[in-house]
Design an enzyme around this catalytic site. Structure first.
Site, short mmCIF file in Angstrom:
data_model
loop_
_atom_site.label_atom_id
_atom_site.label_comp_id
_atom_site.label_asym_id
_atom_site.label_seq_id
_atom_site.Cartn_x
_atom_site.Cartn_y
_atom_site.Cartn_z
N GLU A 78 2.97 8.49 9.56
CA GLU A 78 2.24 9.58 9.12
C GLU A 78 1.27 10.22 10.10
O GLU A 78 -0.04 10.43 10.14
CB GLU A 78 1.37 9.30 8.02
CG GLU A 78 2.17 8.83 6.77
CD GLU A 78 1.56 8.75 5.53
OE1 GLU A 78 0.72 9.42 5.17
OE2 GLU A 78 2.03 7.97 4.76
N THR A 92 10.57 13.48 7.60
CA THR A 92 10.82 13.15 8.99
C THR A 92 12.42 13.06 9.18
O THR A 92 13.04 12.67 8.16
CB THR A 92 10.56 11.64 9.34
OG1 THR A 92 8.86 11.74 9.08
CG2 THR A 92 10.87 11.34 10.42
N SER A 96 10.03 6.31 3.52
CA SER A 96 9.34 5.15 2.75
C SER A 96 10.10 5.12 1.26
O SER A 96 9.75 6.33 0.41
CB SER A 96 8.06 5.07 2.71
OG SER A 96 7.75 4.60 4.03
N ARG A 102 0.91 -1.17 0.09
CA ARG A 102 -0.04 -0.20 0.18
C ARG A 102 1.06 1.19 0.01
O ARG A 102 0.57 2.31 -0.20
CB ARG A 102 -0.90 0.00 1.17
CG ARG A 102 -0.35 0.12 2.63
CD ARG A 102 -0.45 1.44 3.14
NE ARG A 102 0.38 1.46 4.37
CZ ARG A 102 1.09 2.56 4.68
NH1 ARG A 102 0.87 3.58 3.95
NH2 ARG A 102 1.83 2.72 5.50
N ASN A 147 -1.30 9.38 19.14
CA ASN A 147 -1.68 10.65 19.96
C ASN A 147 -1.88 11.74 19.12
O ASN A 147 -2.63 12.60 19.44
CB ASN A 147 -0.36 10.64 20.86
CG ASN A 147 -0.21 9.78 21.93
OD1 ASN A 147 -1.05 8.87 22.02
ND2 ASN A 147 1.15 9.74 22.45
N SER A 175 6.70 14.09 14.87
CA SER A 175 5.41 14.58 15.03
C SER A 175 5.68 16.20 14.86
O SER A 175 4.77 16.95 14.35
CB SER A 175 4.86 14.09 16.28
OG SER A 175 4.47 13.06 16.32
#
Length: 385
Positions: free
Chosen positions: A364, A126, A158, A84, A368, A132
């Site tokens: 992604e 990232t 990725s 995916r 939280n 985050s």
């Protein structure tokens, strides 16, 4: 809302299911064992139009939208969730973002290559100390007049070492936080000064390439700035609201794979003279999996429907992504119990399901972060874009 599939959507579903079973299914265990990425599968997806969702036909799009996209991705990810990432990495990341923010020349140059599968895509935001908190990134892009000079590093990207084209987010105004980040298109095959290092020590998602990227005086042409200068944070958040649908769909599909496998095993395995599915405790576990699986799937459909109709979808996307993560991890845990000792054996897919499920809690936007998005929108502290 009616989420019943149209005849055309059922055809897409059948095509994607057939493709996944014939082109991906036979190699799942081999590719897992060897941590092997089959690039040719991406090319085959492109030829079938499985990478052209929500992209204008003039740039190679397939003329279909979000509902068809999640329907197809669901079938692919149910067979092997690692794949995916290719749809997000090519379409919902770079292609859609370039289509939204790019110049006509950028669209003509890059989008057809991504949706055809001729090029592998990625997006890099990232860093080792920036997850985050996207606005805290350190990778720097300096304006040198006729080019941008890039220095810094990205982590957990990725497709980072296998891709041809990517989006790169970097600081263009020091000290400005979210207001000092810009987005760039980078052709990795034409950009010296980039070292791409495979990350091999991962818990799961083994056939899905993951990388560290190091930029040392890498030069990007001035025309590769995507969108306005210092609007990269806005572009990134817009992009994530699309790529998170890949996570949401993938997690719902993994939940379904766990359920289907557990039902089959419960009807085959016998203990004390009868199928284990006849026992009440197994039935309770199957019921829990079914409830969570259906809820995850319909949250995905709802978010896709909102996107299809150009309605605010950020909260719905976060809900689908968050609950899909919960459903996938819970389903993988229950499957391991239902399979018993065999669940702990590599002879069955339970270990892979559990390893792959855990990544949805982080990728992604952690769980939280999605809790925060959902609650802040509900409380009226931020708009639902």
């Amino acid at each position: 809302m009616d989420f019943g599939l149209t005849e055309e959507q059922r055809m897409v579903q059948e095509m994607a299911r057939d493709f996944a079973e014939k082109e991906i299914g036979p190699y799942v265990e081999e590719d897992e064992e060897n941590h092997y990425y089959r690039r040719e599968i991406l090319s085959k997806m492109g030829k079938l139009g499985l990478l052209g969702w929500s992209i204008p036909e003039e740039y190679g799009g397939n003329g279909m939208g979000w509902m068809e996209a999640v329907t197809a991705l669901y079938e692919i990810a149910k067979v092997h969730t690692s794949w995916r990432l290719s749809i997000s990495g090519n379409v919902w990341g770079p292609a859609m973002t370039i289509n939204e923010w790019g110049t006509k020349e950028q669209k003509q140059t890059y989008i057809p290559r991504l949706v055809s599968g001729d090029s592998v895509g990625s997006f890099a935001m990232t860093e080792a100390n920036t997850g985050s908190d996207v606005a805290s990134m350190k990778t720097l892009a300096e304006d040198k007049g006729d080019h941008w000079l890039i220095n810094g590093s990205k982590m957990w990207i990725s497709g980072g070492h296998t891709c041809d084209i990517g989006l790169l987010y970097a600081v263009t105004e020091k000290g400005a936080g979210a207001k000092g980040i810009s987005c760039f298109i980078i052709d990795y095959n034409k950009t010296p000064g980039v070292t791409r290092i495979p990350i091999l020590k991962k818990v799961g998602m083994w056939p899905a390439p993951t990388s560290e990227l190091v930029f040392e005086n890498a030069m990007i042409p001035k025309e590769n700035l995507l969108g306005p200068l210092n609007k990269g944070f806005q572009i990134c958040m817009w992009m994530l609201n699309n790529t998170r649908m890949g996570c949401a769909t993938g997690s719902a599909a993994l939940s379904a794979a766990c359920l289907e496998g557990s039902v089959q095993y419960a009807n085959e395995r016998t203990q004390f003279g009868k199928q284990i599915g006849k026992y009440q405790m197994i039935q309770q576990q199957i019921a829990e999996m079914k409830l969570e699986d259906e809820a995850a799937k319909y949250l995905v459909y709802r978010a896709a429907w909102l996107k299809e109709n150009k309605l605010p979808s950020q909260q719905a996307t976060s809900m689908a992504k968050l609950y899909g993560s919960i459903a996938a991890v819970h389903a993988a845990n229950i499957a391991m119990k239902i399979y018993g000792s065999y669940g702990y054996s590599t002879e069955y897919p339970c270990g892979r399901w559990l390893r792959d499920a855990k990544q949805f809690e982080t990728l992604e936007g952690t769980s939280n972060i999605h809790m925060q998005i959902i609650s802040k929108i509900e409380l009226g502290y931020q708009p639902n874009r």
